[in-house]
Each structure stands twice: as C-alpha cells, then as structure tokens.
Design an enzyme around this catalytic site. Sequence first.
Site, mmCIF file in Angstrom:
data_model
loop_
_atom_site.group_PDB
_atom_site.id
_atom_site.type_symbol
_atom_site.label_atom_id
_atom_site.label_comp_id
_atom_site.label_asym_id
_atom_site.label_seq_id
_atom_site.Cartn_x
_atom_site.Cartn_y
_atom_site.Cartn_z
ATOM 1 N N HIS A 1 1.286 12.037 -5.938
ATOM 2 C CA HIS A 1 0.593 12.205 -4.663
ATOM 3 C C HIS A 1 1.563 12.007 -3.490
ATOM 4 C CE1 HIS A 1 -2.699 11.870 -1.692
ATOM 5 N NE2 HIS A 1 -1.898 10.987 -1.131
ATOM 6 N N GLU A 2 2.296 10.905 -3.497
ATOM 7 C CA GLU A 2 3.203 10.601 -2.375
ATOM 8 C C GLU A 2 4.332 11.625 -2.284
ATOM 9 O OE1 GLU A 2 2.134 8.656 -0.303
ATOM 10 O OE2 GLU A 2 0.688 7.503 -1.446
ATOM 11 N N TYR B 1 -10.366 13.705 3.907
ATOM 12 C CA TYR B 1 -10.411 13.334 2.494
ATOM 13 C C TYR B 1 -11.409 14.201 1.732
ATOM 14 C CZ TYR B 1 -7.838 9.448 4.427
ATOM 15 O OH TYR B 1 -6.917 8.687 5.111
ATOM 16 N N GLU C 1 -3.028 15.761 2.355
ATOM 17 C CA GLU C 1 -3.507 14.874 1.294
ATOM 18 C C GLU C 1 -3.729 15.599 -0.025
ATOM 19 O OE1 GLU C 1 -3.521 11.712 1.475
ATOM 20 O OE2 GLU C 1 -3.021 11.659 3.591
ATOM 21 N N HIS D 1 3.564 14.678 -0.279
ATOM 22 C CA HIS D 1 3.801 14.564 1.163
ATOM 23 C C HIS D 1 5.269 14.857 1.483
ATOM 24 C CE1 HIS D 1 -0.123 13.019 2.083
ATOM 25 N NE2 HIS D 1 0.019 11.915 1.416
ATOM 26 N N HIS E 1 0.840 -1.197 0.000
ATOM 27 C CA HIS E 1 0.000 0.000 0.000
ATOM 28 C C HIS E 1 0.883 1.258 0.000
ATOM 29 C CE1 HIS E 1 -3.924 1.833 0.741
ATOM 30 N NE2 HIS E 1 -3.219 2.768 1.332
ATOM 31 N N ALA E 2 0.688 2.147 -0.973
ATOM 32 C CA ALA E 2 1.599 3.284 -1.146
ATOM 33 C C ALA E 2 1.560 4.236 0.049
ATOM 34 C CB ALA E 2 1.230 4.040 -2.414
ATOM 35 N N HIS F 1 -12.237 2.547 7.603
ATOM 36 C CA HIS F 1 -11.961 3.655 8.519
ATOM 37 C C HIS F 1 -12.876 3.664 9.751
ATOM 38 C CE1 HIS F 1 -10.189 4.638 4.705
ATOM 39 N NE2 HIS F 1 -9.431 5.527 5.279
HETATM 40 ZN ZN LIG Z 1 -1.632 10.594 0.982
#
Ligand SMILES: [Zn+2]
Length: 605
Positions: free
Chosen positions: A376-377, A514, A404, A380, A346-347, A504
Amino acid sequence: MTNKGWLVAVACSLAAGCAGNSASSSPGTVTPTDAKRFLDTVNDTTLRLGIQQAQAGWVQQTYITDDTEGIAARANQAANEAGARFAKESTKYDKVELPADQRRQLTILKTSLVLATPSDPKESDELSKIMARLESAYGKGKWCPDPAKPETCKNIDDVTRILAVPGDEKTLRTAWEGWHTVGPPMRKDYQRFVELSNKGAKELGFADTGAMWRAKYDMPPDEFTKELDRLWDQVRPLYLKLHAYVRLKLHEKYGDAVPAQGPIPAHLLGNIWAQDWSNIYLLVAPAHADPGFSLTDILKKRKMPALDMVRTGERFYTSLGFAPLPKTFFERSLFVRPKDREVVCHASAWDVDFVEDVRIKMCIEPTAEDFTTIHHELGHNFYQRAYKDLPVLFRDSANDGFHEAIGDTIALSVTPEYLVKIGLLDKAPDPSRDIGLLMTRALEKVAFLPFGLLIDQWRWKVFAGEITPAQYNKAWWDLRLKYQGVAAPAARGEEFFDPAAKYHVPDNTPYTRYFLAAILQFQFHRALVKTAGCTLPLNRCSTYESKAAGDRLNAMLSMGLSKPWPEALEALAGSKQMDATAILDYFAPLSKWLDEQLAGKPVGW
Ligand SMILES: [Zn+2]
C-alpha cells in the site's frame, strides 16, 4: 487501510498549500501575464515550503521531542497560512482568459483547502484554537471505568484490543460505551467549528465547507453526490448478503442480543466503528474453506527481515517495469521501531523533495497485515515518482481516492499463486478454498463501504444546515442504520455526541476518498489483470511480471493531477466512469455461496 496517510509532502501541495510571497495585483486590472506570474510564484514557493514542511515533519515523527514538535508546527503553520492566502488570491483571476493548464492550476488552488478560516482575525484565531482543542480532546481521549483510579483508564488502543475479541457481550458493550464517552465534551466546539469554517468557505465563494470539499472532483458538487449514490446502489446487494449472513452467525453466537431480523448491534462486529469486520472471521468462517496456510506464520517462521519484506514489495513494482527505488529510499526510510527513541509508528509514505526523495515510515513486523501495508505505502511512492516532472500543483493523484487505491490494487495481486512464484509458499490451495480467502477480504473491504460513505453524508448535511445541532446524534444513527444496518447497543440521545468518537470528525479529515479508493482498487485490478491477459476468476489473477499492465498503470500515474480524473481513469480502465461492478465480479464466488447459505433466511433490516 483508512488513514495510512502519505501525509505531509503531497498533502501540503494541495490540502494545506505551501507558499511564500505572491505576486499581487488589484482586482479589475489583472492580466494573463499576472496570472502566469502568480502561478509561477505559487509553484516555486509550494515546492520550497513543502520541502521544509516534509523535512520538519519527518524528523518530528521519527524523533519525537518538544523541539522537533515545535519545528514541525512552525513549518506547518507557514504552509497553512500561505495556502489559505493563495486560495483566496486565486479568485482574483476568475475572469481572466487563460490556457487550460493554467486555469486548472487556479481551480486546484481554489478548491485546495479543507478548512477555510474567516478573514476576521478574531474569528480566525478562535477557529485555530477550537481545532487544536478538538484534536487534543480526541488524541487524549480515554475511557476511565473508575475515575478515582486513573490507572484503570483505557486509551483507544486498549479499547480496540477489547473489541477485537468476540465473546462476552457485556464486556464488549461496556468498552464500546466507554470509548464513546470521549464525544460529548467536543460537541460545543464542533458546533462552533461548523459555523466558523462555513463562514470561511463562503468568503471563498462556496455555499459551505461541504460544498468546498465536493468541489474538487471535476464535476458540480450535486452531481458528485449522485455519483456516490449510483456506486453504492451497485454494491448494496452484495453488502446486504454479507450483512445478513454475519447477522445469522452472530445471532447463533449471542442469542437475542442480536436480532434475527433488523440491524446488527454496533459493538459486536470486532471494531469500535463497525467499519472493518475482519476480527469476527472465526465466527463466520465457511466450513472446509480454510486456505490451509497463514502468511503471518510463514513470515515468522522464516524470520523474514523488514528489509526483505520491503524488497519483495519493491520487486512487484519493478516486475511491472517501474524503475527500482533510489538508494536514498533505503538509506532514509524507517522500517523498524528504533530502540532508543519515540517515533510515530503509524505507517505512511513520504515524498520529501517532490522528486526522488521518497520514503516510507513503518514499524514492520513479520505479519501478513504489514506485508500488505508495505505494498500500500509503496503504491504512494511509485505514484509520486511517476508525476515528478509535472508543475508542482499537478504533483498529486487524479483525485484523492486514486492515491489511496494504487497500493491496494497491487495488494489484490498478492494471490496464493504469486506467493508460490516468489517462493514464500510451496503450493497454492485449490479453488474450493477460495471462499475462506474471499470471506476474509469481504469482511474488510465490503463491510467498509457503507461506513466509508456515511461519514461525509453526515458532515455534508451538518455543514449545509440540513442537520442542526439539536439532531447531531439522531441523524448520525439514522445514517448508520440506513447505510450500514447497524444500531447502537442502547438508545443514544442528544446527550451523546457519537460522531466525534471517530478520529476523522474532530480532526476534520474528509472521508469520501476512502470510499472511492475502496471502489477504484477493484476497477483498477479488473482492468490491469485483463491487460495482463489473465482469464481466471478475478480473485485468482495477478499482474505480477506484466509489463503491459505496468505500462497501463504508468500511463495514469504519470498524469498526476494535470487532467480531470475521468481522463486519468480512462487511461487505465478504458472508461471515464467509476464502476463498482468490479467488486461484484471479484466476489462472485462468495456471493453465490452466500445465496446458498441464506436460502429462506431474512435479508435486510
Ligand atoms: Zn495510504
């Protein structure tokens, strides 16, 4: 999109807290000097335990064995316990007069917990056991069509794959109902978890756990709730059109299983929770609007190595003026699935030393989806580096939606013209093809919005006691109808517990971030491409190579959590208010097209 966590390193600085010994004082006698000493201790030990937790977590996830799991669990426990202690201790300084930045650090500490355990050791122990049971019940959750034959059991990946392929209504319904059998065994534990976690939140001075979650948004909890309503009202008209058009096409495909008016059955939208409708694109694809290229095909044809894909993502950020990633990023990250051991694929993005040692962990395949996920990553990682010089408690995003949103903002700049510029595509499709690309994006991002909102609407009401255990499931479906216009395939009474079929909920991870991220990324994109001088429609604009846009972005990133989020927002977007109209601007061509398709057709449910 929804749970590629940046996880341990940053999460521990806030969500869990990472701590050690603390300065102690008895109430009534505390001074500003005590408060300063307390904060120094918290910052030091947060860093120390945070690094231990991140290192243990990294090894555990990239080399799964019983031993690494044990080591990581111990590091997490130490951090969680210290975090809880610090949150409680911070209330001692409520009445001390302090400089603004110290007061803010105390407030951050106080609102940092996601779960507050009651001080009674027996209850605290009971709560820990319940949390572990809930996590494992979901993690091991399986649908077994024939319990006598365990080999027929299906895990969540299997069910996800079945629901992703449109076709036979009965097959989809059976799989949907099958996965939801994981819920009922968790109901009792969840009810007790609500009681005990509320008790802990009350001890910290919050009305309940939901109020504690809402307290971290730099405004009174009720005002924050109203903000969310306002944002949803802005985008709701666009969602209604998308919903109506998708319903029309599903009605053509499935006949009376999908009503011409009324809610869409939840099992026919290509996803277990109907939160991302990308998988039904071919059923709703606009005619003559195919973009004429597939990024996945291009990447596969070129056999683009994972490292090159990461370098391409990095180059986008350096083109904005950010410094290249450190050598250690490339030495220590995990880009491909190792052949010799088990890893969590999972990324996620990591900030191991809270300064320079940033990494990503992904099992990259040459696909358009992974290409986007890399951006996306990395968002961060560049955020983490931008705030590295602040006190440890401020090394986080302005609010949890911001973290995010950054990488997704950059991914919105990965336009066909950008792909031409970097040599991945020969020629960009003409604007008449935009509807296809916009529809693809809307099925992912616009369809998600009401789901992103309703999870915590349900939980906040549950924590507040407005939804009682006797109404858990009914209230869940009432909200899904109200916001998403989605209904269960058949009546779902209180013998079911459908909220627990979403990760969640049993895992107790707040979800509003989100929704915020989905709104903010468009607001960020609109502001940044304007700064870059783009005058094209928003969906065709890219910030690539704009140092001006990079400066603007960096101005916000480098503030970390040191200022209330409206100030951080202003640094980037020029406004203190979140604004969902950027979504309407971005999808304007699709919205017009939907109006034409829907002339004389029912909208709403
Ligand atoms: Zn993220």
